[in-house]
Design a protein around this motif. Sequence first.
Motif, PDB file in Angstrom:
ATOM      1  N   GLU A  26      -4.466 -17.515  11.660  1.00 33.94           N
ATOM      2  CA  GLU A  26      -4.872 -18.297  13.300  1.00 33.94           C
ATOM      3  C   GLU A  26      -5.634 -18.873  12.515  1.00 33.94           C
ATOM      4  OE1 GLU A  26      -4.977 -18.597  16.696  1.00 33.94           O
ATOM      5  OE2 GLU A  26      -4.165 -16.743  16.210  1.00 33.94           O
ATOM      6  N   ASP A  27      -5.922 -19.743  13.128  1.00 33.64           N
ATOM      7  CA  ASP A  27      -6.292 -20.994  12.569  1.00 33.64           C
ATOM      8  C   ASP A  27      -6.870 -21.520  10.946  1.00 33.64           C
ATOM      9  OD1 ASP A  27      -6.219 -22.012  15.475  1.00 33.64           O
ATOM     10  OD2 ASP A  27      -7.774 -20.389  16.118  1.00 33.64           O
ATOM     11  N   GLY A  28      -6.250 -21.040  10.398  1.00 36.01           N
ATOM     12  CA  GLY A  28      -6.340 -21.136   8.675  1.00 36.01           C
ATOM     13  C   GLY A  28      -7.322 -19.899   7.789  1.00 36.01           C
TER      14      GLY A  28
END
Length: 68
Positions: A26-28
């Motif tokens: 999630e988001d990197g």
Amino acid sequence: MFLDEAKVIARINHPAVAHVYDFGEEDGALFLVMELLSGLSLSDLEGRGVSFPPGIAVQIIAETCRGL
């Protein structure tokens, strides 16, 4: 590699292994959602001066190996 290993871990179903509910990115950031187990770890018990008789220690090791 993290996601590949998480897929394998998520398929393990054994009383000696905490259940993996979800994993991903999630988001990197990679994440792993695992079962929360209450209680003390073996290192906590060792820190409190608890020692296990050889038979109990062998049983703990054997159950750990079965989980793996």
